[in-house]
Write an enzyme that holds these catalytic residues in place. Structure first.
Site, PDB file in Angstrom:
ATOM      1  N   CYS A   2      27.025   5.073  53.658  1.00  0.00           N
ATOM      2  CA  CYS A   2      27.642   3.974  54.390  1.00  0.00           C
ATOM      3  C   CYS A   2      28.991   3.671  53.775  1.00  0.00           C
ATOM      4  O   CYS A   2      29.392   4.288  52.804  1.00  0.00           O
ATOM      5  CB  CYS A   2      26.730   2.756  54.279  1.00  0.00           C
ATOM      6  SG  CYS A   2      25.023   3.151  54.676  1.00  0.00           S
ATOM      7  N   ARG A  27      32.554   6.956  57.301  1.00  0.00           N
ATOM      8  CA  ARG A  27      31.443   7.183  56.380  1.00  0.00           C
ATOM      9  C   ARG A  27      30.098   6.935  57.042  1.00  0.00           C
ATOM     10  O   ARG A  27      29.065   7.321  56.496  1.00  0.00           O
ATOM     11  CB  ARG A  27      31.574   6.271  55.152  1.00  0.00           C
ATOM     12  CG  ARG A  27      32.899   6.392  54.410  1.00  0.00           C
ATOM     13  CD  ARG A  27      32.949   5.405  53.258  1.00  0.00           C
ATOM     14  NE  ARG A  27      31.909   5.696  52.312  1.00  0.00           N
ATOM     15  CZ  ARG A  27      32.046   6.584  51.324  1.00  0.00           C
ATOM     16  NH1 ARG A  27      33.178   7.219  51.176  1.00  0.00           N
ATOM     17  NH2 ARG A  27      31.041   6.838  50.501  1.00  0.00           N
ATOM     18  N   TRP A  73      25.226   4.248  57.927  1.00  0.00           N
ATOM     19  CA  TRP A  73      24.697   5.554  58.332  1.00  0.00           C
ATOM     20  C   TRP A  73      23.224   5.480  57.966  1.00  0.00           C
ATOM     21  O   TRP A  73      22.851   5.551  56.800  1.00  0.00           O
ATOM     22  CB  TRP A  73      25.379   6.683  57.559  1.00  0.00           C
ATOM     23  CG  TRP A  73      25.075   8.039  58.112  1.00  0.00           C
ATOM     24  CD1 TRP A  73      25.750   8.723  59.087  1.00  0.00           C
ATOM     25  CD2 TRP A  73      24.001   8.922  57.713  1.00  0.00           C
ATOM     26  NE1 TRP A  73      25.155   9.944  59.313  1.00  0.00           N
ATOM     27  CE2 TRP A  73      24.094  10.094  58.502  1.00  0.00           C
ATOM     28  CE3 TRP A  73      22.968   8.829  56.783  1.00  0.00           C
ATOM     29  CZ2 TRP A  73      23.192  11.148  58.372  1.00  0.00           C
ATOM     30  CZ3 TRP A  73      22.066   9.876  56.661  1.00  0.00           C
ATOM     31  CH2 TRP A  73      22.190  11.028  57.448  1.00  0.00           C
ATOM     32  N   ASN A  99      25.119   0.839  49.733  1.00  0.00           N
ATOM     33  CA  ASN A  99      25.355   2.235  50.152  1.00  0.00           C
ATOM     34  C   ASN A  99      24.534   3.113  49.216  1.00  0.00           C
ATOM     35  O   ASN A  99      24.746   3.101  47.999  1.00  0.00           O
ATOM     36  CB  ASN A  99      26.841   2.588  50.032  1.00  0.00           C
ATOM     37  CG  ASN A  99      27.040   4.098  50.204  1.00  0.00           C
ATOM     38  OD1 ASN A  99      26.273   4.757  50.880  1.00  0.00           O
ATOM     39  ND2 ASN A  99      28.056   4.628  49.531  1.00  0.00           N
ATOM     40  N   GLY A 100      23.591   3.852  49.759  1.00  0.00           N
ATOM     41  CA  GLY A 100      22.753   4.703  48.912  1.00  0.00           C
ATOM     42  C   GLY A 100      21.301   4.654  49.368  1.00  0.00           C
ATOM     43  O   GLY A 100      21.021   4.233  50.500  1.00  0.00           O
ATOM     44  N   GLU A 482      32.481  29.093  59.903  1.00  0.00           N
ATOM     45  CA  GLU A 482      33.216  27.821  59.981  1.00  0.00           C
ATOM     46  C   GLU A 482      33.537  27.458  61.428  1.00  0.00           C
ATOM     47  O   GLU A 482      33.398  26.308  61.851  1.00  0.00           O
ATOM     48  CB  GLU A 482      34.496  27.894  59.137  1.00  0.00           C
ATOM     49  CG  GLU A 482      35.377  26.668  59.163  1.00  0.00           C
ATOM     50  CD  GLU A 482      34.718  25.375  58.717  1.00  0.00           C
ATOM     51  OE1 GLU A 482      35.293  24.310  58.976  1.00  0.00           O
ATOM     52  OE2 GLU A 482      33.585  25.420  58.171  1.00  0.00           O
ATOM     53  N   LYS A 486      32.330  24.046  63.301  1.00  0.00           N
ATOM     54  CA  LYS A 486      33.241  23.095  63.953  1.00  0.00           C
ATOM     55  C   LYS A 486      32.758  22.781  65.369  1.00  0.00           C
ATOM     56  O   LYS A 486      32.696  21.634  65.797  1.00  0.00           O
ATOM     57  CB  LYS A 486      34.676  23.638  63.994  1.00  0.00           C
ATOM     58  CG  LYS A 486      35.349  23.685  62.626  1.00  0.00           C
ATOM     59  CD  LYS A 486      35.776  22.353  62.076  1.00  0.00           C
ATOM     60  CE  LYS A 486      34.785  21.691  61.188  1.00  0.00           C
ATOM     61  NZ  LYS A 486      34.614  22.055  59.821  1.00  0.00           N
ATOM     62  N   GLU A 489      29.536  20.661  65.244  1.00  0.00           N
ATOM     63  CA  GLU A 489      29.743  19.295  64.743  1.00  0.00           C
ATOM     64  C   GLU A 489      30.299  18.340  65.797  1.00  0.00           C
ATOM     65  O   GLU A 489      29.877  17.195  65.889  1.00  0.00           O
ATOM     66  CB  GLU A 489      30.765  19.311  63.605  1.00  0.00           C
ATOM     67  CG  GLU A 489      30.273  19.753  62.269  1.00  0.00           C
ATOM     68  CD  GLU A 489      31.337  19.489  61.222  1.00  0.00           C
ATOM     69  OE1 GLU A 489      31.273  18.423  60.601  1.00  0.00           O
ATOM     70  OE2 GLU A 489      32.234  20.326  61.067  1.00  0.00           O
ATOM     71  N   HIS A 505      20.990  43.506  64.616  1.00  0.00           N
ATOM     72  CA  HIS A 505      19.672  43.324  63.998  1.00  0.00           C
ATOM     73  C   HIS A 505      18.965  42.072  64.519  1.00  0.00           C
ATOM     74  O   HIS A 505      18.089  41.524  63.846  1.00  0.00           O
ATOM     75  CB  HIS A 505      19.819  43.272  62.467  1.00  0.00           C
ATOM     76  CG  HIS A 505      20.546  44.474  61.933  1.00  0.00           C
ATOM     77  ND1 HIS A 505      19.977  45.726  61.879  1.00  0.00           N
ATOM     78  CD2 HIS A 505      21.827  44.609  61.513  1.00  0.00           C
ATOM     79  CE1 HIS A 505      20.869  46.593  61.408  1.00  0.00           C
ATOM     80  NE2 HIS A 505      21.998  45.933  61.180  1.00  0.00           N
ATOM     81  N   LYS A 604      31.398  11.462  56.926  1.00  0.00           N
ATOM     82  CA  LYS A 604      32.409  12.260  56.229  1.00  0.00           C
ATOM     83  C   LYS A 604      31.981  12.675  54.831  1.00  0.00           C
ATOM     84  O   LYS A 604      32.238  13.798  54.387  1.00  0.00           O
ATOM     85  CB  LYS A 604      33.722  11.471  56.144  1.00  0.00           C
ATOM     86  CG  LYS A 604      34.875  12.213  55.521  1.00  0.00           C
ATOM     87  CD  LYS A 604      35.309  13.361  56.376  1.00  0.00           C
ATOM     88  CE  LYS A 604      36.389  14.224  55.802  1.00  0.00           C
ATOM     89  NZ  LYS A 604      36.572  15.462  56.515  1.00  0.00           N
TER      90      LYS A 604
HETATM   91  C1  AGP Z   1      32.553  19.613  57.599  1.00  0.00           C
HETATM   92  O1  AGP Z   1      33.323  19.497  58.728  1.00  0.00           O
HETATM   93  C2  AGP Z   1      31.564  18.580  57.403  1.00  0.00           C
HETATM   94  N1  AGP Z   1      32.147  17.297  57.378  1.00  0.00           N
HETATM   95  C3  AGP Z   1      30.634  18.805  56.232  1.00  0.00           C
HETATM   96  O2  AGP Z   1      29.985  20.020  56.402  1.00  0.00           O
HETATM   97  C4  AGP Z   1      31.315  18.799  54.849  1.00  0.00           C
HETATM   98  O3  AGP Z   1      32.054  19.953  54.676  1.00  0.00           O
HETATM   99  C5  AGP Z   1      30.234  18.735  53.759  1.00  0.00           C
HETATM  100  O4  AGP Z   1      29.516  17.538  53.932  1.00  0.00           O
HETATM  101  C6  AGP Z   1      30.838  18.806  52.368  1.00  0.00           C
HETATM  102  O5  AGP Z   1      31.674  17.714  52.149  1.00  0.00           O
HETATM  103  P1  AGP Z   1      32.632  17.710  50.850  1.00  0.00           P
HETATM  104  O6  AGP Z   1      33.588  18.836  50.982  1.00  0.00           O
HETATM  105  O7  AGP Z   1      33.294  16.364  50.898  1.00  0.00           O
HETATM  106  O8  AGP Z   1      31.740  17.857  49.657  1.00  0.00           O
END
Ligand code: AGP
Length: 609
Positions: A2, A27, A73, A99-100, A482, A486, A489, A505, A604
């Site tokens: 959060c 966050r 979150w 947060n946690g 990657e 993207k 996500e 395979h 994030k």
């Molecule tokens: C990537 O677009 C995501 N936000 C997520 O996979 C991110 O890369 C992952 O949580 C790692 O975050 P960090 O690089 O801040 O450790």
């Protein structure tokens, strides 16, 4: 994970808390709330949804000079109004935002229920407010410390006492928290983006620390009430950097910032005149340790893990060092064989990802050398690693990582070049040549960004697809991963990345006229192999979107759509080749009406396990 913020000031705080909360919304954004204290007592307002819903409520919180706020979150309890923060103790005296994760919350709930405490929410966090009330005798800080001693888990915590409107308490254990020193006002927040509009002076709290903020100053102490001296740090981010700057979304702005971010990553490290690479933050590992190194282990999560995979190819190729790449979440619980002849590189944009931080601590406890590759200056991984390289991509607000990724890859390329020269695998001429080529990469990335409209048109033909496959070979296999991530996500389309040759395979069974396949087919030693893979797809009516090198006419015969990128040394190609995939995902998600910067269920920085 959060976002929390608190403020004590001579000015009314409600509006500023909400503004600060907006900066933390990436966050977590499934519900939000604030709580302030004025002459009439606590004023609490919380709602499901975005921070903006709280705005009209700030008027009810007039003449409150102290307050806390939270954007959520959800980990325990659905995103509902009752589960939103702040939570107030049963006796109405203590209010908290958290947060946690409190791992032993059910035991504590049971214990407190036996002491006539009734719980309103399903959250783990509410036990904290109740526990402080339970422990309270006649001294709030004593009650707070008693309560903390019973908590297991991670917490970034802000606490208000209705009977003490002159003090804001901030606690850090496992979740990031930074104090802001303003002009006769003080702040506490999950990260600096919520503070820059008020102050540039910050103090990073470490695990096991409590800050007591009053208008006359602040005191930091550990959980045993021993004073701790943490020197303030100056923030070097500008406000504009965390604004959209005229772009519709932070993600698009950050994609277009990539050429500039790359230049910032290279500045003072790539020395074209000398044809050399200088990485000041890791001199401690240079020379003799490097020569004795048996292995480099890269550990990280998500997009940072994909950068690590590219690092494996690049560092093995340029420095002939044995490299392994580990998911941090697995690495931390496996019993890895590791020691003083190993270097563990932790890659993290936020520098706060819980699994990556735990992997760092695991490596340290086993005597390995550790270094961080982080973007957020002063973040926990950066501070605990002690040595490392900042990516200097600038603040990355969009949840889907873009500029941080390519700057991470750029750092790994620079490590490969530097260590290759130091270990004598690269001659000075070879290094000089590579440095010159690498120095040109930011402009090549600019060139690809300028194709956004072309890629938008292609996106229009695939926005209704339900599945995608991404294929690449060699150093571009992680780029395929990657690209798939993207798209997943931000558009919620199911997508998988695969080494192109692996397709035969299994995944080839998925291919028909409804399965678009994105193939990275730029000029490199395996180009012909990739063309054969494309023909295998075409033979099954698969639709092919190829990323190819400018001037490649042959690929047109084998593809439905081609996105051309400038020619570049294959070792640098991931930095250029990922950009069309970022833009394709972006435009498809926009066409599907998705929330680009705040995709569902994501956050994030993942600060919980
Ligand atoms: C990537 O677009 C995501 N936000 C997520 O996979 C991110 O890369 C992952 O949580 C790692 O975050 P960090 O690089 O801040 O450790």
């Amino acid at each position: 994970m959060c976002g929390i913020i608190g403020m004590i000031s001579n000015r009314d705080v409600a509006e500023h808390l909400i503004e600060g909360l907006k900066k933390l919304e990436y966050r977590g954004y499934d519900s939000a709330g604030f709580g302030v204290l004025n002459d009439r007592g606590f004023v609490v307002s919380k709602e499901v949804g975005r921070v903006a819903v709280l705005e009209p409520r700030s008027s009810e919180a007039q003449d409150a000079k102290i307050g806390i706020a939270h954007t959520r979150w959800a980990t325990h309890g659905q995103p509902t109004q009752i589960n939103a923060h702040p939570h107030v103790s049963q006796n109405g005296r203590f209010m908290i935002v958290h947060n946690g994760i409190i791992e032993n919350y059910s035991v504590l709930r049971e214990y407190l229920s036996k002491h006539d405490f009734k719980f309103k929410s399903d959250t783990d966090s509410e036990v904290i407010a109740q526990l402080i009330a339970h422990e309270y005798k006649n001294n709030t800080m004593q009650a707070v410390r008693e309560a903390l001693s019973r908590l297991k888990g991670t917490f970034g915590l802000l606490i208000l006492d209705r009977e003490d409107p002159g003090s804001l308490v901030a606690v850090r254990q496992g979740s990031p928290l930074v104090i802001g020193i303003g002009d006769e006002e003080y702040f506490a927040a999950s990260d600096i983006s919520a503070l820059v509009q008020h102050t540039r002076q910050v103090v990073y709290l470490n695990d096991g620390e409590i800050a007591e903020l009053t208008l006359s100053g602040y005191r930091v102490s550990n959980f045993a009430d021993v004073t701790v001296v943490n020197e303030p740090t100056e923030i070097d981010w500008e406000i504009e950097e965390i604004e959209k700057g005229g772009y519709e979304h932070f993600m698009l702005k950050e994609i277009f910032e990539q050429p500039q971010s790359l230049k910032q990553t290279m500045a003072g490290r790539i020395i074209p005149d000398e044809g050399s690479v200088k990485l000041g933050g890791i001199t401690a590992i240079e020379e003799d340790t490097l020569r004795r190194l048996n292995r480099v282990i890269i550990s990280s999560c998500g997009t940072s893990w994909h950068a690590g995979l590219i690092g494996e190819y690049v560092i093995e190729e340029l420095a002939r060092l044995n490299v392994e790449v580990e998911y941090a979440s697995e690495f931390r619980y496996r019993n890895p064989v590791m020691g003083a002849d190993d270097l563990v590189i932790l890659i993290s944009q936020s520098g706060e990802t819980a699994d990556t931080l735990a992997a760092l601590r695991e490596a340290t406890s086993r005597g390995a050398h550790v270094m961080g590759v982080c973007n957020v200056v002063g973040s926990t991984i950066a501070r605990e690693a002690g040595m490392g390289v900042y990516t200097h991509a600038g603040p990355e607000i969009g949840v889907a990582s873009t500029k941080a990724f390519i700057t991470q890859v750029a750092v790994l390329v620079m490590l490969g070049m530097d260590w290759g020269r130091l270990k004598g695998h690269l001659s000075n001429d070879q290094t000089c040549d590579l440095v010159e080529q690498f120095n040109a990469v930011p402009d090549l990335v600019r060139n690809v960004c300028d194709q956004s409209d072309t890629i938008q048109a292609i996106a229009g033909e695939y926005a209704d697809c339900r599945n995608f496959l991404y294929l690449g070979r060699g150093v571009n296999f992680p780029v395929a991963l990657e690209g798939a991530l993207k798209l997943k996500e931000i558009s919620y389309i199911h997508a998988e990345g695969y080494p192109a040759a692996e397709m035969k395979h299994g995944p080839i069974a998925l291919i028909d006229e409804n399965m678009p396949v994105v193939v990275i087919a730029t000029q490199d030693p395996v180009y012909e192999k990739v063309i054969s893979n494309i023909q295998e797809i075409r033979a099954r009516q698969g639709r092919v979107i190829a990323v190819a090198t400018e001037g490649d006419k042959e690929i047109r015969q084998h593809s439905d759509h081609v996105i051309y990128v400038p020619e570049v040394n294959p070792i640098f190609s991931p930095i250029v080749n990922v950009v069309p995939l970022q833009l394709l995902a972006y435009h498809i998600a926009v066409l599907r009406g998705c929330d680009i910067d705040k995709p569902r269920n994501l956050a994030k920085s993942v600060t919980v396990e």
